[in-house]
Design an enzyme around this catalytic site. Sequence first.
Site, PDB file in Angstrom:
ATOM      1  N   HIS A   1      -3.389   6.746   3.304  1.00 35.72           N
ATOM      2  CA  HIS A   1      -3.804   5.494   2.665  1.00 35.72           C
ATOM      3  C   HIS A   1      -5.189   5.113   3.180  1.00 35.72           C
ATOM      4  CE1 HIS A   1      -4.087   1.479   1.282  1.00 35.72           C
ATOM      5  NE2 HIS A   1      -3.849   0.924   2.450  1.00 35.72           N
TER       6      HIS A   1
ATOM      7  N   ASN B   1     -10.229  -0.587   0.301  1.00 39.72           N
ATOM      8  CA  ASN B   1      -8.764  -0.475   0.279  1.00 39.72           C
ATOM      9  C   ASN B   1      -8.267  -0.949  -1.089  1.00 39.72           C
ATOM     10  OD1 ASN B   1      -6.003  -0.792   0.615  1.00 39.72           O
ATOM     11  ND2 ASN B   1      -6.156  -1.827   2.595  1.00 39.72           N
TER      12      ASN B   1
ATOM     13  N   CYS C   1       0.817  -1.225   0.000  1.00 37.70           N
ATOM     14  CA  CYS C   1       0.000   0.000   0.000  1.00 37.70           C
ATOM     15  C   CYS C   1       0.846   1.268   0.000  1.00 37.70           C
ATOM     16  CB  CYS C   1      -0.937  -0.001   1.199  1.00 37.70           C
ATOM     17  SG  CYS C   1      -1.908  -1.502   1.299  1.00 37.70           S
TER      18      CYS C   1
HETATM   19  O1  UT7 Z   1      -3.678  -1.707   3.734  1.00 38.61           O
HETATM   20  C1  UT7 Z   1      -2.731  -2.202   4.639  1.00 38.61           C
HETATM   21  C2  UT7 Z   1      -3.081  -1.902   6.006  1.00 38.61           C
HETATM   22  N1  UT7 Z   1      -4.327  -2.527   6.361  1.00 38.61           N
HETATM   23  C3  UT7 Z   1      -4.854  -2.247   7.491  1.00 38.61           C
HETATM   24  O2  UT7 Z   1      -4.271  -1.445   8.185  1.00 38.61           O
HETATM   25  C4  UT7 Z   1      -6.095  -2.945   7.921  1.00 38.61           C
HETATM   26  C5  UT7 Z   1      -6.042  -3.140   9.387  1.00 38.61           C
HETATM   27  N2  UT7 Z   1      -7.109  -3.875  10.024  1.00 38.61           N
HETATM   28  C6  UT7 Z   1      -8.411  -3.561  10.016  1.00 38.61           C
HETATM   29  O3  UT7 Z   1      -8.874  -2.737   9.269  1.00 38.61           O
HETATM   30  C7  UT7 Z   1      -9.264  -4.214  11.070  1.00 38.61           C
HETATM   31  O4  UT7 Z   1      -8.437  -4.914  11.962  1.00 38.61           O
HETATM   32  C8  UT7 Z   1     -10.342  -5.185  10.513  1.00 38.61           C
HETATM   33  C9  UT7 Z   1     -11.437  -4.394   9.841  1.00 38.61           C
HETATM   34  C10 UT7 Z   1      -9.725  -6.149   9.537  1.00 38.61           C
HETATM   35  C11 UT7 Z   1     -10.978  -5.956  11.658  1.00 38.61           C
HETATM   36  O5  UT7 Z   1     -11.483  -5.098  12.643  1.00 38.61           O
HETATM   37  P1  UT7 Z   1     -11.136  -5.316  14.176  1.00 38.61           P
HETATM   38  O6  UT7 Z   1     -11.856  -4.279  14.940  1.00 38.61           O
HETATM   39  O7  UT7 Z   1      -9.640  -5.347  14.304  1.00 38.61           O
HETATM   40  O8  UT7 Z   1     -11.791  -6.703  14.468  1.00 38.61           O
HETATM   41  P2  UT7 Z   1     -11.152  -8.039  15.055  1.00 38.61           P
HETATM   42  O9  UT7 Z   1     -10.259  -8.679  14.045  1.00 38.61           O
HETATM   43  O10 UT7 Z   1     -10.584  -7.756  16.404  1.00 38.61           O
HETATM   44  O11 UT7 Z   1     -12.455  -8.921  15.226  1.00 38.61           O
HETATM   45  C12 UT7 Z   1     -13.506  -8.542  16.112  1.00 38.61           C
HETATM   46  C13 UT7 Z   1     -14.635  -9.545  16.019  1.00 38.61           C
HETATM   47  C14 UT7 Z   1     -14.185 -11.011  16.099  1.00 38.61           C
HETATM   48  O12 UT7 Z   1     -15.144 -11.738  16.832  1.00 38.61           O
HETATM   49  P3  UT7 Z   1     -14.906 -12.077  18.393  1.00 38.61           P
HETATM   50  O13 UT7 Z   1     -13.623 -12.844  18.420  1.00 38.61           O
HETATM   51  O14 UT7 Z   1     -14.806 -10.748  19.070  1.00 38.61           O
HETATM   52  O15 UT7 Z   1     -16.100 -12.869  18.731  1.00 38.61           O
HETATM   53  C15 UT7 Z   1     -14.190 -11.458  14.657  1.00 38.61           C
HETATM   54  O16 UT7 Z   1     -14.383 -12.834  14.509  1.00 38.61           O
HETATM   55  O17 UT7 Z   1     -15.305  -9.412  14.742  1.00 38.61           O
HETATM   56  C16 UT7 Z   1     -15.393 -10.714  14.123  1.00 38.61           C
HETATM   57  N3  UT7 Z   1     -15.360 -10.537  12.673  1.00 38.61           N
HETATM   58  C17 UT7 Z   1     -16.463 -10.319  11.927  1.00 38.61           C
HETATM   59  N4  UT7 Z   1     -17.775 -10.243  12.264  1.00 38.61           N
HETATM   60  C18 UT7 Z   1     -18.638  -9.999  11.262  1.00 38.61           C
HETATM   61  C19 UT7 Z   1     -14.284 -10.504  11.860  1.00 38.61           C
HETATM   62  N5  UT7 Z   1     -14.652 -10.280  10.587  1.00 38.61           N
HETATM   63  C20 UT7 Z   1     -16.010 -10.158  10.601  1.00 38.61           C
HETATM   64  C21 UT7 Z   1     -16.975  -9.928   9.612  1.00 38.61           C
HETATM   65  N6  UT7 Z   1     -18.280  -9.843   9.982  1.00 38.61           N
HETATM   66  N7  UT7 Z   1     -16.653  -9.747   8.305  1.00 38.61           N
END
Ligand code: UT7
Length: 321
Positions: free
Chosen positions: A244, A274, A113
């Site tokens: 970004h 993204n 990115c």
């Molecule tokens: O371009 C390069 C750089 N990229 C980035 O910087 C992206 C960085 N990361 C992110 O944007 C975020 O971390 C995500 C959007 C990918 C995820 O958000 P998060 O707030 O970090 O969520 P998480 O991974 O901590 O997951 C929270 C919960 C989990 O459930 P539990 O364990 O709390 O029960 C996941 O299983 O959300 C759940 N989850 C979903 N639920 C519904 C993960 N994906 C989904 C989904 N729909 N698609």
Amino acid sequence: MFASFRSIGAYIPEDIRTNQWFCDRMDTTDDWIVKRTGINERRIATSTQATSDLGVEAAKIAIERANIDIQDIDLVLCATISPDYLCMPSTACLIADKLGIHEAMAFDISAACTGFVYALSIAKAFIESGMKKNVLIIGAEKLSSIVDYSDRTTCMLFGDGAGAAIISATENKDEAIIDVRCSADGSQKDLLLTPGVESGEKQFMQMKGNETFKVAVRTLTSDVLKILEKNNMSNDDIDLFIPHQANYRIIKAVGDALEFKDEQKVLTVNKYGNTSSASIPMAINDCYESGRLKSGDTLLLDAFGGGLTWGSALVKFSPKK
Ligand code: UT7
């Protein structure tokens, strides 16, 4: 000799993929995607379009807006993590060929990115050294070809698209790109990766989202502070802050920490998702086409991605008068 940012162009694929598309196929909701990412929709290229096709369309617009003869381009750089071919030929070679440029140096940049900011840095160095005069830089991605649509934690984040710019030599310091900073730290390679051909795994992007999120916020913030301090500039000197576009929450956290005003911040992640190396030039192009970006404006670009790589740039937008 100085390097000036002459023009911007972008190609936005027509097909809109809304959050509902994902809700129909996996265990997720529109509410979760919007709240956690700020993304409402993203664009998806057709099955017959390759990354180079997206890049060519963006490049044609940038070349036309720069009002230069295509044969005066002496370097073509393409930043991409979704190249048409695995290693060769480079997507830059394919784009140059499709544009009818057959003698210029052309190569790809693999900086995820941060690729467009890396390309800007390389273009600036080639021009300032006197080796090149007109550099076409492109960030182009068909991420839909490397996204794992069985992984609900990453697949809804990404979209396709391309952006391009012409960077040209000038003797006028007032038109010059002010500074570009680029960095990398391979020790954090496991946060974001695409497995190699010998891994036995499919060549799909993998991301440790939550860890990446935290490093992204920290790095994007600290890099801006460093480039502003080095150039003895402050927020007040910036017309548009263009980070970004990975996640609305990252952009908000970084923008708030740096105390940018809403009118300075640029946000496109809601409509394009993204698009990796294409995200910053697509955002610049959005500002240009909406009339928000004006000649003489100072842009602050701020990127972060797999590698890890990161970079920032202070750019004067200097279309030829
Ligand atoms: O371009 C390069 C750089 N990229 C980035 O910087 C992206 C960085 N990361 C992110 O944007 C975020 O971390 C995500 C959007 C990918 C995820 O958000 P998060 O707030 O970090 O969520 P998480 O991974 O901590 O997951 C929270 C919960 C989990 O459930 P539990 O364990 O709390 O029960 C996941 O299983 O959300 C759940 N989850 C979903 N639920 C519904 C993960 N994906 C989904 C989904 N729909 N698609």
